[in-house]
Structure formats: structure tokens, C-alpha cells
Write an enzyme that holds these catalytic residues in place. Structure first.
Site, PDB file in Angstrom:
ATOM      1  N   GLU A  47       0.708  -1.190   0.022  1.00 49.22           N
ATOM      2  CA  GLU A  47      -0.236  -0.479  -0.299  1.00 49.22           C
ATOM      3  C   GLU A  47       0.493   1.411  -0.098  1.00 49.22           C
ATOM      4  O   GLU A  47       0.382   2.455  -0.848  1.00 49.22           O
ATOM      5  CB  GLU A  47      -0.586  -0.071   1.043  1.00 49.22           C
ATOM      6  N   TYR A 130      -6.246   6.810   4.668  1.00 49.14           N
ATOM      7  CA  TYR A 130      -6.137   5.613   3.616  1.00 49.14           C
ATOM      8  C   TYR A 130      -5.490   4.380   3.984  1.00 49.14           C
ATOM      9  O   TYR A 130      -6.043   3.191   3.795  1.00 49.14           O
ATOM     10  CB  TYR A 130      -5.992   6.062   2.227  1.00 49.14           C
ATOM     11  N   ASP A 148      -8.782   6.496  -0.911  1.00 50.02           N
ATOM     12  CA  ASP A 148      -8.345   6.874  -2.223  1.00 50.02           C
ATOM     13  C   ASP A 148      -8.682   7.540  -2.815  1.00 50.02           C
ATOM     14  O   ASP A 148      -9.326   8.155  -3.191  1.00 50.02           O
ATOM     15  CB  ASP A 148      -7.043   6.764  -2.518  1.00 50.02           C
TER      16      ASP A 148
END
Ligand code: SF4
Length: 362
Positions: A47, A130, A148
Site C-alpha cells: 500500500e 487510507y 483515496d
């Protein structure tokens, strides 16, 4: 006027939407290396890598990073230089510096286990809403929103929301919506499916609405305005900075490199000496004088290698690069070294300087 949650969700078939979205993802999801298991460390790394970087670019970096640092402990114990080197080329280096600090904290405070608690995880360095939502939902199945820019694009179309997605209040509004529509049975697939839809179908310019699994739920499609959404205010124009850089070799064949400051853009990376110089002055001559002054060397020759451009989010570097030779004594300091070409390859450099090095050797 901003719609409230009730108005937004009025007439929206939540369960059907969840089923359509998750069924599609189950069948169509891409085979990505971080989807092989639910290791929270791997998901976290992926991520962080995926922020501002395309999936295709991330895949080889992810493999390389996992080979070097296969566990959270391995990353926590690694030297910063080594970590920066493994990240070299991905850009936005503060991301990996924060990740490194955060995994050290996880090792010390949480016995090496990525916390499941939103309060604990979101307090780690560099971890925003996020990343919290993505890691907790994908690794642990916790129904936290992961919103996002891509997810905001998808949702603003589905719910016909005309608020500016550059505003924090709009992101919060989307998080509130996701809290109400996220699947409690499978929050991991729900969040990943929204991200995947944004990446493959509900793309920025020409969304592929005819192939879309949630077309029946999409208000923008029904009104024919999908290409007008999302609304996003323009960011400021990027500034162009003109730099001169030199690959300077001494009489022993060693190359001069220097370390960038520990704060700010590309902090702690290594680079070739460079400076911002006014365009109008005699370039090579002025630059040679600057190198001599700055690095206490006698520069014998300076020849152009080429022009290099690197685009950051807020500025563009335009670098004119030279090759040069230094004669006589050379000295080092804490932040500048003379290294052999083999040693040079072990230091982490910004992409633009890697390209200069490649051109120098061609
Ligand atoms: Fe996006 Fe079109 Fe699907 Fe709506 S129908 S979610 S605009 S791809």
C-alpha cells in the site's frame, strides 16, 4: 449545497451493490503478489509503494523488497541506507523513511505484530486514514473505509457527488458513505473491489461503463455525466528549476558524490554535485568555478553529457549534466565522498541522477 448522508443513500440498494461489486472482484481481480496471502506486513508495504505509483512499476520493487526484507523484523533491523537503496527509483522517499520508522515502533511496542486496533495503527509514522483502512480491512477483515483519489472518483460518479475531492471535508464525507455501504462479511474484498474498479473500469478519462459491474447503481452513468466527475480544483502550476550537475572523476578514477540534507526533498539520498545557476551566465565556466569553490578541487575539463528532466508533484528539475575531471588533491567530508564506480552502485540515488550515471557510462 452538500447533500447529507440520508439524501445520498436514499434509494440506493446497498446489499445488491455489495454483491455485484464483490462478485465481479472475485472473478476479475488481477493476480498481484501482495494478494497471495494476508500478511499485514506485505499488505502494508504494497500500500505504501502504491501511493502515487502504478501497479506495473510497483511489482518488481515489491519482489525485490520482500527478498531483502521478508519480515517486519528484517525491515526494522535494516540500515536506512539499505532501505533507501531498495526503494531507489520509486520516488517519494519520505514514504519509505516513515515506513521504516513505523515498523521499528511496531517491533518495539507491539512485539513485531502489526496492530489490529485502528487507534494504534493510525498513530504510526506516515500512516494516514487510507493506509489504516486498507491494511486493517485487507489483512484483518475490519470494516474500515480506505478512501483515496481513485475510490473518490468512483464514488463521486456512483452517488453523483459534485463536491471538490481535493477538500478534506469531501474525503471525510466519502469515508462516512463507505462506513454505511461496506460489506460486514467481506470488507477486504469490498475495499479492494472499489480500488480495482477505479484502476480497471472506472478510469479517469474514459470510464468503461458498458463493462461496469455496478452500472445499474451508478447515478452519473444514468444522467450521462460520468466524464464530468469527479470535481477537483486544479493544483498550482509546477515550478521549473534549472540545475547543473557534474560527474566528476579524480586522478584515481574515483567519482565525487554527496549526500542530500536529512530534511526535505529526497532527504539523505546521494547525488552528483549540482547547483541551481542563473541561465544567462556562461554556463560551463560558471559551473566549473562553483565546483572548485564548493568541493575544494581543481576542475580541469567539463563536457556536457546531456539534459535530464524529472517531474515531482510540485516542481520539475531540468538538469544539464556534465562530465568533468579533477586534478591534484581531493578531500572528503561527512557528506561528500570519492568512490569507485563499483562502490557508487551501492548508494541510493534519485532517479534523475541514476539516469545521469547511465548516460555517463554510455
Ligand atoms: Fe464508473 Fe461508469 Fe461504472 Fe459509473 S457506470 S461506476 S461511471 S464505470
Amino acid at each position: 449545497m452538500k447533500k447529507n448522508l440520508q439524501q445520498i443513500l436514499d434509494g440506493f440498494h446497498i446489499e445488491q451493490f455489495q454483491n455485484d461489486l464483490i462478485d465481479w472482484f472475485t472473478k476479475e481481480q488481477r493476480d498481484l503478489p501482495w494478494r497471495k496471502d494476508r500478511d499485514p506486513y506485505k499488505i502494508w508495504v504494497s500500500e505504501v509503494m502504491l501511493q502515487q505509483t502504478r501497479v506495473d512499476t510497483v511489482i518488481p520493487y515489491f519482489h525485490k523488497f520482500m527478498e531483502k526484507f521478508p519480515t517486519l523484523e528484517a525491515l526494522a533491523e535494516a540500515d536506512e541506507e539499505e532501505v533507501l537503496k531498495a526503494w531507489e527509483g520509486l520516488g517519494y522517499y519520505s514514504r519509505v523513511r516513515n515506513l521504516h520508522a513505523a515498523v521499528k515502533e511496531v517491533k518495539e511496542k507491539y512485539d513485531g505484530e502489526v496492530p489490529r486496533s485502528k487507534e494504534q495503527f493510525s498513530k504510526l509514522k506516515g500512516v494516514g486514514p487510507y493506509t489504516t483502512g486498507a491494511v486493517l480491512s485487507i489483512a484483518y477483515g475490519i470494516p474500515e473505509p480506505a478512501v483515496d483519489g481513485n475510490v473518490m472518483r468512483v464514488l463521486s460518479r456512483i452517488f453523483l457527488i459534485w463536491d471538490d475531492i481535493a477538500k478534506v471535508s469531501t474525503r471525510k464525507q466519502f469515508e462516512e458513505i463507505v462506513r454505511h455501504i461496506i460489506s460486514r462479511e467481506n470488507p477486504s474484498y469490498f475495499n479492494q473491489a472499489l480500488m480495482e474498479l477505479g484502476a480497471l473500469i472506472c478510469v479517469p478519462m474514459n470510464p468503461l461503463c458498458l463493462l461496469c459491474p455496478v452500472q445499474a447503481h451508478c447515478r452519473a452513468f444514468h444522467e450521462g455525466v460520468e466524464k464530468e466527475l469527479p470535481v477537483k480544483t486544479k493544483t498550482k502550476a509546477t515550478k521549473k528549476v534549472y540545475l547543473r550537475a557534474v560527474v566528476l572523476k579524480n586522478e584515481e578514477g574515483r567519482i565525487l558524490i554527496r549526500k542530500r540534507p536529512s530534511e526535505g526533498l529526497l532527504a539523505n539520498l546521494w547525488e552528483f554535485p549540482n547547483d541551481e545557476l542563473p541561465l544567462q551566465i556562461e554556463e560551463a565556466q560558471a559551473f566549473a568555478e562553483w565546483i572548485s569553490r564548493e568541493h575544494n578541487v581543481v576542475v580541469q575539463s567539463l563536457e556536457p553529457i546531456g539534459e535530464f528532466e524529472h517531474v515531482f508533484s510540485h516542481l520539475i528539475w531540468h538538469i544539464t549534466a556534465y562530465r568533468g575531471e579533477a586534478i591534484g588533491q581531493t578531500s572528503e567530508s561527512e557528506t561528500s565522498k570519492w568512490v569507485t564506480p563499483e562502490q557508487l552502485e551501492t548508494y541510493a540515488f534519485p532517479v534523475s541522477h541514476q539516469r545521469i550515471w547511465k548516460a555517463y557510462n554510455e
